[in-house]
Design an enzyme around this catalytic site. Sequence first.
Site, mmCIF file in Angstrom:
data_model
loop_
_atom_site.group_PDB
_atom_site.id
_atom_site.type_symbol
_atom_site.label_atom_id
_atom_site.label_comp_id
_atom_site.label_asym_id
_atom_site.label_seq_id
_atom_site.Cartn_x
_atom_site.Cartn_y
_atom_site.Cartn_z
ATOM 1 N N ALA A 176 0.842 -1.203 0.000
ATOM 2 C CA ALA A 176 0.000 0.000 0.000
ATOM 3 C C ALA A 176 0.870 1.242 0.000
ATOM 4 O O ALA A 176 1.971 1.246 0.556
ATOM 5 C CB ALA A 176 -0.919 0.009 1.221
ATOM 6 N N ASP A 177 0.366 2.283 -0.620
ATOM 7 C CA ASP A 177 1.062 3.572 -0.588
ATOM 8 C C ASP A 177 0.027 4.689 -0.651
ATOM 9 O O ASP A 177 -0.903 4.634 -1.464
ATOM 10 C CB ASP A 177 2.042 3.719 -1.744
ATOM 11 C CG ASP A 177 3.013 4.869 -1.499
ATOM 12 O OD1 ASP A 177 4.057 4.632 -0.873
ATOM 13 O OD2 ASP A 177 2.703 5.999 -1.919
#
Length: 198
Positions: free
Chosen positions: A69-70
Amino acid sequence: MRDIILASASPRRQQLLTQMGLHFNLKPSDIEEVIDNTLEPCQVAMSLASQKCNDVVSQIEEDCIVIGADTIVVKDNKMLGKPRDEREAFNMLTSLRGEWHQVVTGLCLYRTSDKKSICDYEITKVKISDKSDEFINEYISTKEPFDKAGAYGIQGYGSLLVERIDGCYFNVMGLPIYKLSCMLEELGYKISLEKAEA
């Protein structure tokens, strides 16, 4: 049920996975992020999530689902990262003050058993209130802004800066849990709360 590996060291993402009733292992990616500035913000977020996910996948052998995730903050199509110092934090927060911006989280999931991966993103609109310079400096003095894109955290003291949001609250924390649950189901992972810790 497959193991889940979170390719992130973020305490907030760990908290949200636990909130979902998931049992998971941590294996944070430490790659140097490569940003392609020709991409749209949602594509950048997915690309960074994919880089983290693939980095961890390359280091493991077990049957599992890896979650990368970012989260990025976008104002006027410009991406705001984590502030390097107090001055940069102040400049970020005053640029957001009284205005709407977007928080974009890219998600990439990889199932090792058949090498299937899926990527998606979530966008939440956030309006920062018209707080004074004095209040912003007081907030910066808490040190909370320095590990957060856009220089604020909605789940902490930064909640006092957020006037309203349009979209997923958890996305602003760094992990859109409803979107993630749908992606896990797409990979055949059934979320069960029977063994979740209250």
